[in-house]
Design a protein around this motif. Sequence first.
Motif, PDB file in Angstrom:
ATOM      1  N   GLY A  27     -33.622  35.960  85.187  1.00 46.71           N
ATOM      2  CA  GLY A  27     -33.426  35.145  84.002  1.00 46.71           C
ATOM      3  C   GLY A  27     -33.304  35.912  82.703  1.00 46.71           C
ATOM      4  N   PHE A  28     -33.575  37.220  82.715  1.00 44.61           N
ATOM      5  CA  PHE A  28     -33.612  38.015  81.487  1.00 44.61           C
ATOM      6  C   PHE A  28     -32.286  38.709  81.221  1.00 44.61           C
ATOM      7  CE2 PHE A  28     -34.156  41.834  79.014  1.00 44.61           C
ATOM      8  CZ  PHE A  28     -34.922  41.392  77.956  1.00 44.61           C
ATOM      9  N   GLY A  29     -31.907  38.746  79.960  1.00 39.86           N
ATOM     10  CA  GLY A  29     -30.754  39.522  79.535  1.00 39.86           C
ATOM     11  C   GLY A  29     -30.723  39.610  78.018  1.00 39.86           C
ATOM     12  N   LEU A  30     -30.467  40.796  77.512  1.00 38.48           N
ATOM     13  CA  LEU A  30     -30.344  40.961  76.062  1.00 38.48           C
ATOM     14  C   LEU A  30     -29.141  40.181  75.561  1.00 38.48           C
ATOM     15  CD1 LEU A  30     -31.122  44.771  75.719  1.00 38.48           C
ATOM     16  CD2 LEU A  30     -32.618  42.859  75.104  1.00 38.48           C
ATOM     17  N   THR A  31     -29.292  39.584  74.388  1.00 36.67           N
ATOM     18  CA  THR A  31     -28.224  38.837  73.743  1.00 36.67           C
ATOM     19  C   THR A  31     -27.967  39.476  72.384  1.00 36.67           C
ATOM     20  OG1 THR A  31     -29.867  37.288  72.871  1.00 36.67           O
ATOM     21  CG2 THR A  31     -28.782  36.681  74.941  1.00 36.67           C
ATOM     22  N   GLU A  32     -27.194  38.825  71.543  1.00 35.79           N
ATOM     23  CA  GLU A  32     -26.915  39.387  70.229  1.00 35.79           C
ATOM     24  C   GLU A  32     -28.210  39.472  69.417  1.00 35.79           C
ATOM     25  OE1 GLU A  32     -24.395  38.438  66.189  1.00 35.79           O
ATOM     26  OE2 GLU A  32     -23.760  37.502  68.059  1.00 35.79           O
ATOM     27  N   TYR A  33     -28.553  40.662  68.997  1.00 39.20           N
ATOM     28  CA  TYR A  33     -29.782  40.891  68.246  1.00 39.20           C
ATOM     29  C   TYR A  33     -29.734  40.133  66.928  1.00 39.20           C
ATOM     30  CZ  TYR A  33     -33.609  43.315  65.934  1.00 39.20           C
ATOM     31  OH  TYR A  33     -34.781  43.602  65.277  1.00 39.20           O
ATOM     32  N   GLY A  34     -30.768  39.305  66.693  1.00 37.29           N
ATOM     33  CA  GLY A  34     -30.893  38.604  65.421  1.00 37.29           C
ATOM     34  C   GLY A  34     -30.095  37.319  65.291  1.00 37.29           C
ATOM     35  N   ASP A  35     -29.451  36.870  66.346  1.00 36.52           N
ATOM     36  CA  ASP A  35     -28.670  35.629  66.300  1.00 36.52           C
ATOM     37  C   ASP A  35     -29.622  34.433  66.280  1.00 36.52           C
ATOM     38  OD1 ASP A  35     -27.020  33.443  66.606  1.00 36.52           O
ATOM     39  OD2 ASP A  35     -26.254  34.037  68.573  1.00 36.52           O
ATOM     40  N   VAL A  36     -29.723  33.754  65.152  1.00 34.78           N
ATOM     41  CA  VAL A  36     -30.672  32.652  64.990  1.00 34.78           C
ATOM     42  C   VAL A  36     -30.071  31.286  65.329  1.00 34.78           C
ATOM     43  CG1 VAL A  36     -32.078  33.885  63.282  1.00 34.78           C
ATOM     44  CG2 VAL A  36     -30.210  32.394  62.511  1.00 34.78           C
ATOM     45  N   SER A  37     -28.874  31.244  65.892  1.00 38.50           N
ATOM     46  CA  SER A  37     -28.228  29.952  66.154  1.00 38.50           C
ATOM     47  C   SER A  37     -29.061  29.063  67.079  1.00 38.50           C
ATOM     48  CB  SER A  37     -26.817  30.150  66.711  1.00 38.50           C
ATOM     49  OG  SER A  37     -26.844  30.863  67.930  1.00 38.50           O
ATOM     50  N   GLY A  38     -29.745  29.629  68.058  1.00 38.21           N
ATOM     51  CA  GLY A  38     -30.602  28.831  68.936  1.00 38.21           C
ATOM     52  C   GLY A  38     -31.793  28.250  68.199  1.00 38.21           C
ATOM     53  N   LEU A  39     -32.351  29.013  67.273  1.00 39.75           N
ATOM     54  CA  LEU A  39     -33.464  28.518  66.458  1.00 39.75           C
ATOM     55  C   LEU A  39     -33.003  27.359  65.580  1.00 39.75           C
ATOM     56  CD1 LEU A  39     -35.050  31.881  65.278  1.00 39.75           C
ATOM     57  CD2 LEU A  39     -36.062  30.245  66.873  1.00 39.75           C
ATOM     58  N   VAL A  40     -31.853  27.533  64.961  1.00 39.36           N
ATOM     59  CA  VAL A  40     -31.318  26.512  64.062  1.00 39.36           C
ATOM     60  C   VAL A  40     -30.989  25.242  64.850  1.00 39.36           C
ATOM     61  CG1 VAL A  40     -29.351  25.934  62.575  1.00 39.36           C
ATOM     62  CG2 VAL A  40     -30.476  28.161  62.353  1.00 39.36           C
ATOM     63  N   ALA A  41     -30.390  25.388  66.023  1.00 38.29           N
ATOM     64  CA  ALA A  41     -29.988  24.232  66.821  1.00 38.29           C
ATOM     65  C   ALA A  41     -31.177  23.459  67.377  1.00 38.29           C
ATOM     66  CB  ALA A  41     -29.078  24.677  67.969  1.00 38.29           C
ATOM     67  N   GLY A  42     -32.224  24.166  67.791  1.00 41.30           N
ATOM     68  CA  GLY A  42     -33.310  23.484  68.476  1.00 41.30           C
ATOM     69  C   GLY A  42     -34.608  23.337  67.718  1.00 41.30           C
ATOM     70  N   SER A  44     -35.436  24.720  63.659  1.00 43.11           N
ATOM     71  CA  SER A  44     -35.366  24.528  62.207  1.00 43.11           C
ATOM     72  C   SER A  44     -34.368  25.511  61.605  1.00 43.11           C
ATOM     73  CB  SER A  44     -36.753  24.777  61.592  1.00 43.11           C
ATOM     74  OG  SER A  44     -36.687  24.766  60.181  1.00 43.11           O
ATOM     75  N   ASP A  45     -33.709  25.063  60.537  1.00 46.07           N
ATOM     76  CA  ASP A  45     -32.814  25.969  59.809  1.00 46.07           C
ATOM     77  C   ASP A  45     -33.458  26.460  58.517  1.00 46.07           C
ATOM     78  OD1 ASP A  45     -32.732  23.685  58.258  1.00 46.07           O
ATOM     79  OD2 ASP A  45     -30.541  23.520  58.245  1.00 46.07           O
ATOM     80  N   PHE A 173     -42.754  23.852  60.530  1.00 50.24           N
ATOM     81  CA  PHE A 173     -41.288  23.901  60.675  1.00 50.24           C
ATOM     82  C   PHE A 173     -40.767  22.978  61.775  1.00 50.24           C
ATOM     83  CE2 PHE A 173     -42.522  28.145  59.112  1.00 50.24           C
ATOM     84  CZ  PHE A 173     -41.866  28.102  57.890  1.00 50.24           C
ATOM     85  N   LEU A 174     -41.675  22.468  62.598  1.00 53.43           N
ATOM     86  CA  LEU A 174     -41.260  21.659  63.738  1.00 53.43           C
ATOM     87  C   LEU A 174     -41.190  20.188  63.371  1.00 53.43           C
ATOM     88  CD1 LEU A 174     -43.362  23.399  66.515  1.00 53.43           C
ATOM     89  CD2 LEU A 174     -41.030  23.892  65.776  1.00 53.43           C
ATOM     90  N   PRO A 175     -40.248  19.475  63.987  1.00 50.12           N
ATOM     91  CA  PRO A 175     -40.132  18.037  63.665  1.00 50.12           C
ATOM     92  C   PRO A 175     -41.348  17.252  64.113  1.00 50.12           C
ATOM     93  CG  PRO A 175     -38.480  18.716  65.301  1.00 50.12           C
ATOM     94  CD  PRO A 175     -39.272  19.922  64.930  1.00 50.12           C
TER      95      PRO A 175
END
Length: 175
Positions: A27-42, A44-45, A173-175
């Motif tokens: 299940g592990f794999g490095l992704t784009e370092y610092g990409d906050v799109s998952g945080l924003v989508a799920g 908080s922005d 920060f959470l809904p």
Amino acid sequence: MTYSPVAELNLLKDLQDSLGHGSFGDGFGLTEYGDVSGLVAGWSDDPEFTGRLVPFAQATAGGSFYALWRLDDRPDPATLPVVVFGDEGGQHVVARHLRELFQLIGFDAEIRVDWDSSFFYRDEDDPHSDGHDTYLAWLDRNFGLPPARDPDAVVASAQAEFGRRFSAWVGPFLP
């Protein structure tokens, strides 16, 4: 081109580039370092939220991911706590620093994340990932570390040190 400002992650990226994404830890794999799109989508922005978290890897095939939590201004980001954000919800501290996460990856089981906890489970009959042995040799050669034999103890230790502080910080920060 350097993957990140974190030497330990750059070493891991070199290994991943030679073995393939997702080939050495379930299940592990490095992704784009610092990409906050998952945080924003799920989650908080809010810039106060996204500014203190640095996503860097997928944690599960389903979309959970790991991030470094900038709880303070320490100069070495490899010493920051590692948190997991679950694709079905939940966010938890899982390692006190990157090297502990590397040991957890060596257990070679996909992390399970829910609202209340995160944990690793591996059946004795489960086959290891194709690059598992190469990863263990890499872990020993670069850091002199064995894989986690008891991942629950690693997570519990991280939770004991940082869990309450992270929950208190992330809560607003959470809904």
